[in-house]
Design a protein around this motif. Structure first.
Motif, short mmCIF file in Angstrom:
data_model
loop_
_atom_site.label_atom_id
_atom_site.label_comp_id
_atom_site.label_asym_id
_atom_site.label_seq_id
_atom_site.Cartn_x
_atom_site.Cartn_y
_atom_site.Cartn_z
N ASN A 98 -11.34 -21.81 35.79
CA ASN A 98 -11.38 -21.61 37.31
C ASN A 98 -11.68 -21.08 38.46
O ASN A 98 -11.73 -20.37 39.58
CB ASN A 98 -9.54 -21.58 38.65
N ASP A 99 -13.88 -20.94 37.81
CA ASP A 99 -14.55 -19.96 38.43
C ASP A 99 -15.84 -20.69 38.21
O ASP A 99 -15.56 -21.59 37.74
CB ASP A 99 -14.06 -18.71 36.63
N SER A 100 -16.00 -19.93 39.23
CA SER A 100 -17.23 -21.37 39.28
C SER A 100 -18.32 -20.91 38.33
O SER A 100 -19.17 -21.87 38.01
CB SER A 100 -18.24 -21.26 40.86
N GLY A 101 -18.40 -19.79 37.79
CA GLY A 101 -19.78 -19.02 37.04
C GLY A 101 -19.55 -20.02 36.18
O GLY A 101 -20.60 -20.48 35.05
N TRP A 105 -18.30 -22.85 34.90
CA TRP A 105 -19.09 -24.14 34.93
C TRP A 105 -20.28 -24.29 35.76
O TRP A 105 -21.03 -25.31 35.36
CB TRP A 105 -17.93 -25.36 36.16
N ALA A 106 -20.95 -23.60 36.20
CA ALA A 106 -22.16 -22.97 36.29
C ALA A 106 -22.81 -23.01 34.84
O ALA A 106 -23.82 -23.81 35.02
CB ALA A 106 -22.57 -22.21 37.25
N SER A 127 -21.96 -23.57 32.10
CA SER A 127 -21.34 -25.05 30.98
C SER A 127 -22.17 -25.94 31.50
O SER A 127 -22.81 -26.67 30.74
CB SER A 127 -19.66 -25.82 31.24
N ARG A 128 -22.45 -26.57 32.83
CA ARG A 128 -23.46 -27.86 33.17
C ARG A 128 -25.36 -27.48 33.14
O ARG A 128 -25.27 -28.33 32.86
CB ARG A 128 -23.13 -27.85 34.64
N TRP A 187 -16.86 -17.27 27.21
CA TRP A 187 -16.22 -16.70 28.49
C TRP A 187 -15.28 -15.52 28.06
O TRP A 187 -15.45 -14.79 28.31
CB TRP A 187 -15.21 -17.39 29.28
#
Length: 52
Positions: free
Chosen positions: A2-5, A7-8, A10-11, A24
């Motif tokens: 649940n961390d935007s970093g 997903w950033a 990862s994508r 992570w």
């Protein structure tokens, strides 16, 4: 996850979720242990150094 970093990274680097979780978790563990060691070293000098 649940961390935007999370997903950033990862994508952006096109890494699957399993490998991103592994990286992570390892990164968080290393940073936690590093901070623990630094704080422990600084606590030994709290009577000597002003402001600690």
């Amino acid at each position: 996850m649940n961390d935007s970093g999370f997903w950033a990274i990862s994508r952006f680097f096109k890494i699957d979720v399993k490998d991103t979780i592994r990286a992570w978790t390892i990164g968080g563990f290393i940073s936690g242990v590093t901070i623990l060691v630094i704080v422990s070293i600084l606590s030994m000098f709290q009577d000597v150094l002003p402001g600690l």
